[in-house]
Structures are given as structure tokens and as C-alpha cells.
Design an enzyme around this catalytic site. Structure first.
Site, PDB file in Angstrom:
ATOM      1  N   GLU A   1       0.819  -1.235  -0.119  1.00 21.05           N
ATOM      2  CA  GLU A   1       0.074  -0.004   0.015  1.00 21.05           C
ATOM      3  C   GLU A   1       1.041   1.333   0.049  1.00 21.05           C
ATOM      4  OE1 GLU A   1      -2.585  -0.621   3.276  1.00 21.05           O
ATOM      5  OE2 GLU A   1      -3.964  -1.527   2.288  1.00 21.05           O
TER       6      GLU A   1
ATOM      7  N   GLU B   1      -6.884  -7.596  -0.655  1.00 14.21           N
ATOM      8  CA  GLU B   1      -7.423  -7.791   0.766  1.00 14.21           C
ATOM      9  C   GLU B   1      -8.984  -7.360   0.665  1.00 14.21           C
ATOM     10  OE1 GLU B   1      -5.423  -4.831   3.391  1.00 14.21           O
ATOM     11  OE2 GLU B   1      -3.238  -5.631   3.137  1.00 14.21           O
TER      12      GLU B   1
END
Length: 640
Positions: A188, A268
Site C-alpha cells: 500500500e 485484501e
């Protein structure tokens, strides 16, 4: 008159979920790669989709690793995803810990032994609600260091760490005989302030140096444009993450901005959420998770459930968020497996979703081994070299159909019968010369499936050139549907190779066919019976009857007896010649029911066919041909 098969009797059948297993190949032949031309992964050259769950070995004592991994596999997962916390393995500079609870190599090998693939996220930064996101606190001894950037001091420490951890991982890559199919670089990064692409290029270079050029490397970022601008990098496959509150179509369209081709991936998908001290325990409703997961899988996307097993922040390993709020010791996460490894209600509900979608995928792999054909407009059976049986036509809904929307074949182009579903939800049937319009519902981007059956070609008159399939365009609310994926289905080979040897004893091949109160979608049902060799004059010719069944095809010992349609009549039984029956081994009966099976979870005896000694071919006709096309609204159950 034909003799009876022993006597009139019923044979119970069980719904069969197609699956297949392949033996281990020599490591030199093992490949895992991206097929950009067909937007998918290829594993050993075959189409592959992973359904993964996150488990962090650092949050689960080694004593429980096997237990937790087995429970994940039994939920239907074919892969697991795990982080490697740098600070967990190097708590002091140069002091490496890889034994006991820190033995990441053993954890990955254990997953391999249990038949699970591994998606590895070795950082160097991982977030994960873990202390300092996995970065060692001793990095801060140099107060001017700029973390997650091209700062030379930071890069030197990262380079040294990667030189320790990645060589340990290389033998565990899938190409080298291990279970690791993909490896994430950083985590991320688009959400971080530095936005330093030189840092990502450095990582890409070092990962390639240590792991080689064959492994699939990827990044993960939130499904927003600003995150992908800083988190994506050429040479690293871009994936996104999102939970139940996100628009799935919009999220994957965002991934497509960075990756126009290749597999759709949610790295995710949030099954729950994290906690902070002093705040209520976070929960996410099971129904929302199940619904979103179904939608993701129905699009053919790859998914990782974060978390599937949360675990515990033992010792001092919990992290914190800003404005400052520390996370508690428990990392239960409202996950399908609880902190203590218990099976929750969410576990069982998600397992049903996974099993359902894996069944569809496995069935298509078996029924269409050469893969689908893509075409802007529908192709006929002849054009895809399918001369009999069934073809599955698939596209996506170009518009939101929150209210009933007409799906039509204006030129009567369904030849001959199409079983329609949207994202696996049954919608009804289109039928040649009878039902040319059907109201359907679904979200924009949802998968529209039409299983088209060839009911037999015209044999007399000027129309004997009888083409089958979707022989003209379909319209949705008057707009022509395009972008078709077409699966020619080889039912004969599937029956012979994958269903015929099933003896009813292996529960791994069995499952319950999902159904509404009235209907089921197309599914195979299997049963077997024995004829005792000690009884003289057996076997004899007999007849098979279908009490409660609607329409379909039936095979005995791989011999295709033909079509049955007692719901329409007049024929209620099919002739079973004695030469196909055996006394040496059990006889296998396979029924492909297309509309409605009588099977009931509460009364399995209803899931039966009968063998009788007299034919029934003069029953009252239950269907009258309409004088003009009409709409049909019916509900079907589970496809394949």
C-alpha cells in the site's frame, strides 16, 4: 416384455460437484504466470484462479499452525497469504531469529504439504496493524532517516534484510517446487507520503536479483486513483484492496486503469476490521461479507480474504493508528476463524459461497478443457465446433438492472433452450418459438450466463439447415449485448473421465445442490447400484423413470440413454438395454438435471430414480405450444 432389473426399485442419487486433481510434476515443469490475452493466471499452463485467506504466522504459535491451515483448506481455500514482519525476525541489527515460532520457512513448507499455495508479502513494510508496520525500531537510531524512501541509510538496511530473507524464499517459489505463486513488493505504498518511485524501482531490482525473473511480483493499493498513482510501477502487477462497502465494479475498473489486461485481484477483501483500545469491538455482518465475496468470485476475480484467521499480538507487537490510537492484544478481526481458531458462523457461510463458486470454476475447467472463445457477438454451435449438447454463453450486464429488465431474443435466435442466470442467481428460461423475452435483475458488471441446449435439429422440410446456439443477437432493454465469452461444453468426456468412476464413497466429490423453494439450476447427480452375479438371467432390459425430476440427460455406465422430460411428456421412462449393465462392478447412473431436481436436504430419499419393468410413454401432455411468444418467469438453482 423386457424383464425387470431384479424388480422395480429406487436408486438414490447424490448431487456431484465436479473437481479434479493433478499429480505433482517435476519442479522444472512447474510454471505460474499471467495470461494477459485472457485476463487470468496460468498454473502449469492451465487456467487458474486463487481463493486465498490471510493468516499471519507471527500471530499464531507454531503449535497451532497445522490446525489453522487445515481449517482454512477445509473452507475451500486453495491458497493462503502471509506477511513477513522484518522486526519479528531481526529485533536487533544482525540478530536474526528463524527458529520455533519464527520459522517462516517451516510455515510455508507446512502449507505446501497440506496442498495450499502461498501468496507472500515480505515487505519490507507490511502495515498489518503490527508494530511500526514491520519495520525495526532500531532504524530510528538515525533520527534523520526517511523511511520508505530512497534515503541511502534506509536503502542500505533494506538491502541487507532482503539479502537475508529473499534467498530463504527462493527455493519455496512455485517454479522451484514450492508453494509460493506470487510475491508482493512493499505494501500500500500509494497511501504513504513519500511517493518515491525510485524506491519502488530499487525494490523491484533487488527482488528480481534474489528471486529471478519468473516469479509474479505485485503491488497492493486501495482502489482509488491517487493511491495507484504512487503505488503502481511498471514491472509490478497492480492489484487493489477493498471491503464490503466498496462498489466492486468501480474498484476493478480502477485496477484496469493500471492493468488493462490480466487477472482481476482483490488482495485484501476485508472479512472484519481492526480494533483500538477504548472502542467497541469491530464487526462486519456475515451476510454482507458473503454477498460481496459471491459478487467478486462470480466475476472470475482472484481474492484474498483479509483476515481469514486473525490471531494475537503477543508480547509488544501491536501497532497503532493516527490520531494516536493503539490496537489491543487481540487481532481477532471478526474473522471466519476466531483468535482461538474456532469455526464461526461466518466460516460456514463463507465456505458455502466458496464451494459454490469453486464448483462452477472446476466444472468449466473440466467441461471446456481447451478454454473459452471470445467474440464481440454470439457465435453458433457450428462456429465453435460444438455439434451437440450444450454451450455456455457469458457476458456482463452493461447497465444496472435493479428493477426487472427485459432480456430478449427479438429474432427468435435462441436455438433451442437457454437457462439464464445473473451472478449465479437464476432468472428463468428462454425457449425457441415460445419464450423470447425474460425479465432479469442484476447490477451493472454482473455476470450474465446462458446455458444453451441443442434440443435436436430439424429433419424434414426446407429448414433442415438448423443452426444451434445464439443464432442472433440478444438485447437487454433494447440494447444489443456484446463482449461474449463462449464455452463449448464436452459433457460426454466429463461423464466418462470425471464422473463415471465415482463410487459414492468419496465425500470430497459430493455436495448439496443449492436450490430455491421450487427449482435448481443445472447440476449433475450421481448414484450407483449393484446387480448380483449369482442370480441367473440378470441383467435384463429395463426402464428408468424420473419421479419428481423435470428435464435433462441421463447416462448409465457412460452410455448416453438420451433426454428425459417428464414435466412435459408424454414419455415418462427411458429404455435401458441390458448390454450396458454390469454384474462385475457397481453400475453408475449420472443425471444432468437442467431445471428442477426433487432432492431435499431434509429427505434425501426424494433424490432418486426408479427402474421399472414396463415403459410409460403415454402420459398426458403437460405442455401446450403457445400461439405467440410469452414471457416466462421461473427460478432455477445451482449451475453445475
Amino acid at each position: 416384455m423386457p424383464g425387470a432389473l431384479v424388480r422395480t426399485f429406487s436408486l438414490l442419487l447424490a448431487p456431484l460437484f465436479l473437481c479434479c486433481a493433478s499429480g505433482l510434476r517435476n519442479a522444472s515443469w512447474k510454471t505460474f504466470e499471467i495470461d494477459y490475452s485472457r485476463d487470468r493466471f496460468l498454473k502449469d499452463g492451465q487456467p487458474f484462479r486463487y481463493i486465498s485467506g490471510s493468516i499471519h504466522y507471527s500471530r499464531v504459535p507454531r503449535f497451532y499452525w497445522k490446525d489453522r491451515l487445515l481449517k482454512m483448506k477445509m473452507a475451500g481455500l486453495n491458497a493462503i497469504q502471509t506477511y513477513v514482519p522484518w522486526n519479528f525476525h531481526e529485533p536487533q541489527p544482525g540478530n536474526y531469529q528463524f527458529a520455533e515460532d519464527h520459522d517462516v520457512e517451516y510455515f510455508i513448507q507446512l502449507a505446501h504439504e497440506l496442498g495450499l499455495l502461498v501468496i507472500l508479502r515480505p515487505g519490507p513494510y507490511i502495515c498489518a496493524e503490527w508494530d511500526m508496520g514491520g519495520l525495526p525500531a532500531w532504524l530510528l537510531e538515525k533520527e534523520s532517516i526517511i523511511l520508505r524512501s530512497s534515503d541511502p541509510d534506509y536503502l542500505a538496511a533494506v538491502d541487507k534484510w532482503l539479502g537475508v530473507i529473499l534467498p530463504k524464499m527462493k527455493p519455496l517459489l512455485y517454479q522451484n517446487g514450492g508453494p509460493i505463486i506470487t510475491v508482493q513488493v512493499e505494501n500500500e505504498y500509494g497511501s504513504y507520503v513519500t511517493c518515491d518511485h525510485n524506491y519502488l524501482r530499487f525494490l523491484l531490482k533487488r527482488f528480481r536479483y534474489h528471486l529471478g525473473d519468473d516469479v509474479v511480483l505485485f503491488t497492493t493499493d486501495g482502489a482509488q486513483e491517487e493511491f495507484l498513482q504512487c503505488g503502481a510501477l511498471q514491472g509490478l502487477y497492480t492489484t487493489v484492496d477493498f471491503g464490503t462497502g466498496h462498489n466492486i465494479t468501480a474498484a476493478f475498473l480502477m485496477q484496469r486503469k493500471s492493468e488493462p489486461k490480466g487477472p482481476l485481484i482483490n488482495s485484501e477483501f476485508y472479512t472484519g476490521w481492526l480494533d483500538h483500545w477504548g472502542e467497541p469491538h469491530s464487526t462486519v455482518k456475515t451476510e454482507k461479507v458473503a454477498s460481496s465475496l459471491y459478487d467478486i468470485l462470480a466475476r472470475g476475480a482472484n481474492v484474498n480474504l483479509y483476515m481469514f484467521m486473525g490471531g494475537t499480538n503477543f508480547a509488544y507487537w501491536n501497532g497503532a493508528n493516527t490520531p494516536y490510537a493503539a490496537q489491543p492484544t487481540s487481532y481477532d478481526y471478526d474473522a471466519p476463524l476466531s483468535e482461538a481458531g474456532d469455526l464461526t458462523e461466518k466460516y460456514f457461510v463463507l465456505r458455502k459461497v466458496i464451494q459454490k463458486l469453486k464448483t462452477v470454476e472446476a466444472a468449466l475447467d473440466i467441461l471446456c478443457p481447451s478454454g473459452p472463445i471470445k467474440s464481440l457477438y454470439p457465435l453458433t454451435f457450428i462456429q465453435v465446433k460444438q455439434y451437440f449438447g450444450f454451450v455456455l454463453y457469458r457476458t456482463t450486464l452493461p447497465q444496472d438492472c435493479s428493477s426487472p429488465t427485459p432480456l430478449s431474443s427479438p429474432l427468435n435466435g435462441v436455438h433451442d433452450r437457454a437457462y439464464v442466470s445473473v451472478d449465479g442467481v437464476p432468472q428463468g428460461i428462454l425457449e425457441r418459438n415460445s419464450v423470447i423475452t425474460l425479465n432479469i435483475m442484476g447490477k451493472a458488471g454482473a455476470t450474465l450466463d446462458l446455458l444453451v441446449e441443442n434440443m435436436g435439429r430439424v429433419n424434414y422440410g426446407k429448414y433442415i439447415n438448423d443452426f444451434k446456439g445464439l443464432v442472433s443477437n440478444l438485447t437487454l432493454n433494447s440494447s444489443i449485448l456484446t463482449g461474449w465469452t463462449i464455452f463449448p461444453l464436452d459433457t460426454e468426456d466429463a461423464v466418462y473421465s470425471h464422473l463415471g468412476g465415482w463410487d459414492g464413497q468419496d465425500d470430497s466429490y459430493r455436495g448439496k445442490a443449492h436450490s430455491s423453494s421450487n427449482y435448481t439450476l443445472p447440476a449433475f447427480y450421481v448414484g450407483n447400484f449393484s446387480i448380483f452375479s449369482g442370480i441367473p438371467d440378470l441383467p435384463q432390459d429395463t426402464f428408468i423413470q424420473f419421479p419428481g425430476w423435470t428435464k435433462g440427460q441421463v447416462w448409465i455406465n457412460g452410455f448416453n440413454l438420451g433426454r428425459y422430460w417428464p414435466a412435459r411428456g408424454p414419455q415418462m421412462t427411458l429404455f435401458v438395454p441390458r448390454h450396458i449393465l454390469k454384474t462385475s462392478t457397481p453400475n453408475t447412473v449420472i443425471v444432468l438435471e437442467l431445471e428442477h431436481a426433487p432432492c431435499d436436504d431434509n429427505d434425501p430419499k426424494l433424490c432418486a430414480v426408479k427402474f421399472v419393468d414396463r415403459p410409460v410413454i403415454s402420459a398426458a401432455v403437460t405442455h401446450n405450444r403457445p400461439s405467440k411468444p410469452v414471457s416466462q418467469h421461473s427460478w432455477l438453482g445451482d449451475m453445475w
